[in-house]
Design a protein around this motif. Sequence first.
Motif, mmCIF file in Angstrom:
data_model
loop_
_atom_site.group_PDB
_atom_site.id
_atom_site.type_symbol
_atom_site.label_atom_id
_atom_site.label_comp_id
_atom_site.label_asym_id
_atom_site.label_seq_id
_atom_site.Cartn_x
_atom_site.Cartn_y
_atom_site.Cartn_z
ATOM 1 N N ALA A 185 0.833 -1.209 0.000
ATOM 2 C CA ALA A 185 0.000 0.000 0.000
ATOM 3 C C ALA A 185 0.866 1.256 0.000
ATOM 4 N N LEU A 186 1.912 1.254 0.800
ATOM 5 C CA LEU A 186 2.800 2.421 0.849
ATOM 6 C C LEU A 186 3.471 2.653 -0.501
ATOM 7 N N GLN A 187 3.919 1.570 -1.127
ATOM 8 C CA GLN A 187 4.583 1.703 -2.420
ATOM 9 C C GLN A 187 3.598 2.097 -3.512
ATOM 10 N N GLY A 188 2.400 1.518 -3.446
ATOM 11 C CA GLY A 188 1.407 1.801 -4.480
ATOM 12 C C GLY A 188 0.834 3.201 -4.397
ATOM 13 N N LEU A 189 0.555 3.659 -3.188
ATOM 14 C CA LEU A 189 -0.075 4.966 -3.005
ATOM 15 C C LEU A 189 0.930 6.107 -2.985
ATOM 16 N N PHE A 190 2.118 5.832 -2.473
ATOM 17 C CA PHE A 190 3.099 6.911 -2.296
ATOM 18 C C PHE A 190 4.423 6.570 -2.972
ATOM 19 N N GLY A 191 4.326 5.926 -4.127
ATOM 20 C CA GLY A 191 5.522 5.517 -4.843
ATOM 21 C C GLY A 191 6.373 6.676 -5.296
ATOM 22 N N SER A 192 5.750 7.823 -5.533
ATOM 23 C CA SER A 192 6.513 8.988 -5.990
ATOM 24 C C SER A 192 7.148 9.756 -4.836
ATOM 25 N N ALA A 193 6.793 9.418 -3.597
ATOM 26 C CA ALA A 193 7.370 10.089 -2.428
ATOM 27 C C ALA A 193 8.763 9.538 -2.154
ATOM 28 N N SER A 194 9.539 10.295 -1.401
ATOM 29 C CA SER A 194 10.878 9.834 -1.051
ATOM 30 C C SER A 194 10.790 8.641 -0.095
ATOM 31 N N ARG A 195 11.880 7.899 -0.035
ATOM 32 C CA ARG A 195 11.911 6.730 0.849
ATOM 33 C C ARG A 195 11.733 7.139 2.307
ATOM 34 N N ALA A 196 12.312 8.278 2.674
ATOM 35 C CA ALA A 196 12.193 8.763 4.048
ATOM 36 C C ALA A 196 10.749 9.092 4.389
ATOM 37 N N ARG A 197 10.034 9.708 3.441
ATOM 38 C CA ARG A 197 8.634 10.050 3.703
ATOM 39 C C ARG A 197 7.788 8.788 3.824
ATOM 40 N N ARG A 198 8.014 7.814 2.941
ATOM 41 C CA ARG A 198 7.254 6.561 3.042
ATOM 42 C C ARG A 198 7.519 5.877 4.376
ATOM 43 N N SER A 199 8.763 5.971 4.857
ATOM 44 C CA SER A 199 9.103 5.365 6.153
ATOM 45 C C SER A 199 8.319 6.028 7.286
ATOM 46 N N LYS A 200 8.195 7.346 7.225
ATOM 47 C CA LYS A 200 7.440 8.060 8.262
ATOM 48 C C LYS A 200 5.956 7.694 8.198
ATOM 49 N N ILE A 201 5.426 7.595 6.987
ATOM 50 C CA ILE A 201 4.020 7.201 6.842
ATOM 51 C C ILE A 201 3.821 5.809 7.434
ATOM 52 N N GLY A 202 4.776 4.908 7.145
ATOM 53 C CA GLY A 202 4.690 3.559 7.699
ATOM 54 C C GLY A 202 4.748 3.552 9.212
ATOM 55 N N SER A 203 5.528 4.457 9.803
ATOM 56 C CA SER A 203 5.609 4.545 11.268
ATOM 57 C C SER A 203 4.294 4.992 11.872
ATOM 58 N N PHE A 204 3.521 5.777 11.135
ATOM 59 C CA PHE A 204 2.232 6.253 11.634
ATOM 60 C C PHE A 204 1.135 5.187 11.561
ATOM 61 N N ILE A 205 1.330 4.153 10.742
ATOM 62 C CA ILE A 205 0.268 3.158 10.566
ATOM 63 C C ILE A 205 -0.125 2.487 11.883
ATOM 64 N N PRO A 206 0.826 2.038 12.737
ATOM 65 C CA PRO A 206 0.413 1.456 14.022
ATOM 66 C C PRO A 206 -0.347 2.452 14.908
ATOM 67 N N VAL A 207 0.004 3.729 14.816
ATOM 68 C CA VAL A 207 -0.713 4.756 15.585
ATOM 69 C C VAL A 207 -2.164 4.836 15.107
ATOM 70 N N VAL A 208 -2.344 4.809 13.788
ATOM 71 C CA VAL A 208 -3.706 4.833 13.230
ATOM 72 C C VAL A 208 -4.470 3.590 13.654
ATOM 73 N N ALA A 209 -3.833 2.434 13.536
ATOM 74 C CA ALA A 209 -4.496 1.179 13.877
ATOM 75 C C ALA A 209 -4.949 1.163 15.333
ATOM 76 N N ALA A 210 -4.157 1.789 16.211
ATOM 77 C CA ALA A 210 -4.476 1.760 17.647
ATOM 78 C C ALA A 210 -5.450 2.856 18.065
ATOM 79 N N LEU A 211 -5.360 4.042 17.449
ATOM 80 C CA LEU A 211 -6.079 5.202 17.987
ATOM 81 C C LEU A 211 -7.126 5.794 17.051
ATOM 82 N N ASP A 212 -7.288 5.257 15.840
ATOM 83 C CA ASP A 212 -8.305 5.796 14.939
ATOM 84 C C ASP A 212 -9.686 5.631 15.579
ATOM 85 N N GLY A 213 -10.399 6.708 15.704
ATOM 86 C CA GLY A 213 -11.701 6.691 16.366
ATOM 87 C C GLY A 213 -11.641 7.191 17.795
#
Length: 318
Positions: A185-213
């Motif tokens: 998903a990260l590669q497909g949606l944000f393939g044009s973003a830098s590797r560092a930005r994709r890494s940060k987005i990936g770090s936020f995924i567990p936060v979303v999974a735990a606290l969304d809502g």
Amino acid sequence: MAKRRRLTPARIGMWEEEAATPAPPIARVAGDASTVSALEEVTAELARARSEGRLVQALPLDAVDEGYLVRDRILADDEDLKALIDSIRARGQQTPIEVVALEGGRYGLISGWRRLAALRRLHTETGSESFGLVQALLRTPETASDAYVAMVEENEIRVGLTYFERARIALKAVEQGVFEDRRAALQGLFGSASRARRSKIGSFIPVVAALDGALRFPASLTERLGLRLAKAMEGSETLAQSLKQTLLREAPASLEAEQALISKALAPPPRPRGNRPGMRELRPGLSVRETAKGVTISGAALTPELKAQLLTWLETPR
């Protein structure tokens, strides 16, 4: 003498008669065929333009399903949306939205949620038919992932997404089976973003999974605080659940109050006083610490009276 030939005067209406003379059948057939061919060519070109997304169409607002995709933008900023409403009120819709054709004459929204929301508000407010239609381009994405990419790219270009919103759409796309896993998903949606930005987005995924809502202001979670939270959650099995319960229980009414709760959860716990080197408990509430420089007595049980007694005892010669 030879007689001169007299010219016959033109009859009135002669030209009208000639003009009214029916054309030969073969000419009529050729003309009709040429007209039909031209109409067919125009019709075919319009169909191609429509299918290729080059033809702007006016669609009824009710024909557009804004829930066709899980939206990447969590909520619209009131100030920005008001500015867009004022612009459309004054100048009309300047940029079309993007839709995909569904069954039953309906259309699924790919991008342009804010423009659609602004038109809905204007139509409700004014009742004007001019705000009851939305200008749209028809898209034909081959896969669901293509539709999600189009939505993300449009928002990245126009307004930009927060890291929480980027991570949330990646997680939702995985949950809906659009992508096989988070990495895809990260590669497909944000393939044009830098590797560092994709890494940060990936770090936020567990936060979303735990606290969304549970978060009331998720789009305002800063990059720095979100990354701190993600790192702390990696090292704690209980932090995510504990913070979620706190947020739901406290229901902070402001962004500042919410982020204060997050910061408090991230604060390191105080070191128990009894764990300091050389500290030993004499009795509940009274401890002594012996070092090379002397002895320190402390604790809640060290009342002024007890302190006075100790000083008196120490001052008494032995």
